[in-house]
Scaffold this motif. Structure first.
Motif, PDB file in Angstrom:
ATOM      1  N   ARG A  56     -51.299  -9.087  -7.867  1.00  0.00           N
ATOM      2  CA  ARG A  56     -50.200  -9.987  -8.233  1.00  0.00           C
ATOM      3  C   ARG A  56     -48.849  -9.471  -7.741  1.00  0.00           C
ATOM      4  O   ARG A  56     -47.961 -10.251  -7.417  1.00  0.00           O
ATOM      5  N   PHE A  57     -48.682  -8.152  -7.724  1.00  0.00           N
ATOM      6  CA  PHE A  57     -47.414  -7.540  -7.317  1.00  0.00           C
ATOM      7  C   PHE A  57     -47.638  -6.553  -6.168  1.00  0.00           C
ATOM      8  O   PHE A  57     -47.547  -5.340  -6.356  1.00  0.00           O
ATOM      9  N   PRO A  58     -47.924  -7.056  -4.958  1.00  0.00           N
ATOM     10  CA  PRO A  58     -48.262  -6.149  -3.854  1.00  0.00           C
ATOM     11  C   PRO A  58     -47.099  -5.259  -3.401  1.00  0.00           C
ATOM     12  O   PRO A  58     -47.319  -4.122  -2.994  1.00  0.00           O
ATOM     13  N   LYS A  59     -45.868  -5.752  -3.463  1.00  0.00           N
ATOM     14  CA  LYS A  59     -44.734  -4.918  -3.045  1.00  0.00           C
ATOM     15  C   LYS A  59     -44.563  -3.732  -3.979  1.00  0.00           C
ATOM     16  O   LYS A  59     -44.334  -2.604  -3.534  1.00  0.00           O
ATOM     17  N   LEU A  60     -44.666  -3.979  -5.261  1.00  0.00           N
ATOM     18  CA  LEU A  60     -44.559  -2.901  -6.233  1.00  0.00           C
ATOM     19  C   LEU A  60     -45.717  -1.916  -6.089  1.00  0.00           C
ATOM     20  O   LEU A  60     -45.534  -0.703  -6.210  1.00  0.00           O
ATOM     21  N   ALA A  61     -46.901  -2.442  -5.792  1.00  0.00           N
ATOM     22  CA  ALA A  61     -48.071  -1.567  -5.609  1.00  0.00           C
ATOM     23  C   ALA A  61     -47.882  -0.650  -4.406  1.00  0.00           C
ATOM     24  O   ALA A  61     -48.213   0.537  -4.466  1.00  0.00           O
ATOM     25  N   SER A  62     -47.318  -1.171  -3.311  1.00  0.00           N
ATOM     26  CA  SER A  62     -47.112  -0.324  -2.137  1.00  0.00           C
ATOM     27  C   SER A  62     -46.038   0.731  -2.399  1.00  0.00           C
ATOM     28  O   SER A  62     -46.158   1.872  -1.949  1.00  0.00           O
ATOM     29  N   LYS A  63     -44.991   0.375  -3.155  1.00  0.00           N
ATOM     30  CA  LYS A  63     -43.990   1.377  -3.526  1.00  0.00           C
ATOM     31  C   LYS A  63     -44.608   2.454  -4.406  1.00  0.00           C
ATOM     32  O   LYS A  63     -44.332   3.642  -4.237  1.00  0.00           O
ATOM     33  N   ALA A  64     -45.427   2.046  -5.356  1.00  0.00           N
ATOM     34  CA  ALA A  64     -46.083   3.011  -6.241  1.00  0.00           C
ATOM     35  C   ALA A  64     -47.001   3.930  -5.447  1.00  0.00           C
ATOM     36  O   ALA A  64     -47.055   5.139  -5.709  1.00  0.00           O
ATOM     37  N   ASP A  65     -47.705   3.389  -4.455  1.00  0.00           N
ATOM     38  CA  ASP A  65     -48.567   4.228  -3.613  1.00  0.00           C
ATOM     39  C   ASP A  65     -47.739   5.270  -2.861  1.00  0.00           C
ATOM     40  O   ASP A  65     -48.155   6.418  -2.717  1.00  0.00           O
ATOM     41  N   GLY A  66     -46.569   4.855  -2.383  1.00  0.00           N
ATOM     42  CA  GLY A  66     -45.685   5.798  -1.700  1.00  0.00           C
ATOM     43  C   GLY A  66     -45.198   6.897  -2.617  1.00  0.00           C
ATOM     44  O   GLY A  66     -45.157   8.066  -2.240  1.00  0.00           O
ATOM     45  N   TRP A  67     -44.821   6.536  -3.849  1.00  0.00           N
ATOM     46  CA  TRP A  67     -44.368   7.541  -4.816  1.00  0.00           C
ATOM     47  C   TRP A  67     -45.489   8.510  -5.163  1.00  0.00           C
ATOM     48  O   TRP A  67     -45.266   9.714  -5.258  1.00  0.00           O
ATOM     49  N   ILE A  68     -46.687   7.980  -5.328  1.00  0.00           N
ATOM     50  CA  ILE A  68     -47.821   8.826  -5.704  1.00  0.00           C
ATOM     51  C   ILE A  68     -48.175   9.787  -4.579  1.00  0.00           C
ATOM     52  O   ILE A  68     -48.409  10.975  -4.806  1.00  0.00           O
ATOM     53  N   SER A  69     -48.188   9.293  -3.336  1.00  0.00           N
ATOM     54  CA  SER A  69     -48.523  10.182  -2.219  1.00  0.00           C
ATOM     55  C   SER A  69     -47.449  11.247  -2.033  1.00  0.00           C
ATOM     56  O   SER A  69     -47.754  12.400  -1.726  1.00  0.00           O
ATOM     57  N   LYS A  70     -46.180  10.888  -2.243  1.00  0.00           N
ATOM     58  CA  LYS A  70     -45.094  11.863  -2.151  1.00  0.00           C
ATOM     59  C   LYS A  70     -45.236  12.910  -3.251  1.00  0.00           C
ATOM     60  O   LYS A  70     -45.045  14.111  -3.013  1.00  0.00           O
ATOM     61  N   TRP A  71     -45.588  12.471  -4.453  1.00  0.00           N
ATOM     62  CA  TRP A  71     -45.749  13.388  -5.574  1.00  0.00           C
ATOM     63  C   TRP A  71     -46.920  14.334  -5.342  1.00  0.00           C
ATOM     64  O   TRP A  71     -46.842  15.521  -5.648  1.00  0.00           O
ATOM     65  N   ARG A  72     -48.007  13.821  -4.785  1.00  0.00           N
ATOM     66  CA  ARG A  72     -49.190  14.661  -4.554  1.00  0.00           C
ATOM     67  C   ARG A  72     -48.921  15.698  -3.462  1.00  0.00           C
ATOM     68  O   ARG A  72     -49.448  16.796  -3.502  1.00  0.00           O
ATOM     69  N   ARG A  73     -48.129  15.326  -2.454  1.00  0.00           N
ATOM     70  CA  ARG A  73     -47.795  16.296  -1.394  1.00  0.00           C
ATOM     71  C   ARG A  73     -46.929  17.423  -1.926  1.00  0.00           C
ATOM     72  O   ARG A  73     -47.064  18.560  -1.494  1.00  0.00           O
ATOM     73  N   ASN A  74     -46.020  17.101  -2.844  1.00  0.00           N
ATOM     74  CA  ASN A  74     -45.107  18.110  -3.385  1.00  0.00           C
ATOM     75  C   ASN A  74     -45.754  18.968  -4.465  1.00  0.00           C
ATOM     76  O   ASN A  74     -45.207  20.021  -4.810  1.00  0.00           O
ATOM     77  N   SER A  75     -46.868  18.546  -4.995  1.00  0.00           N
ATOM     78  CA  SER A  75     -47.515  19.325  -6.066  1.00  0.00           C
ATOM     79  C   SER A  75     -48.396  20.404  -5.524  1.00  0.00           C
ATOM     80  O   SER A  75     -48.828  20.471  -4.470  1.00  0.00           O
TER      81      SER A  75
END
Length: 75
Positions: A56-75
């Motif tokens: 239903r909210f694909p733009k928000l989902a893609s932003k969330a995927d970007g935040w999650i991948s950035k967070w996983r790289r920094n952890s």
């Protein structure tokens, strides 16, 4: 043990989301999404709800995927 902790934490965030929907101080949707994301690892109904929200909210989902991948790289 890890699965039980994830499930308990997920339900806790869902509870905070419900409280946040009632109280104007808290952002209920934020806690609700976190709870669904945690519970989607252990419960099929949460996985289905999260999938429907992503569709239903694909733009928000893609932003969330970007935040999650950035967070996983920094952890």
């Amino acid at each position: 043990v890890k699965r039980v902790l994830i499930t308990i934490t997920g339900y806790f965030f869902l509870f905070l989301g419900v409280i946040g929907a009632i109280l104007p101080i808290m952002q209920g949707w934020f806690f609700f999404i976190i709870g669904l994301a945690l519970l989607s690892r252990t419960t099929p109904w949460a996985r289905r709800w999260l999938h429907k929200l992503r569709l239903r909210f694909p733009k928000l989902a893609s932003k969330a995927d970007g935040w999650i991948s950035k967070w996983r790289r920094n952890s």
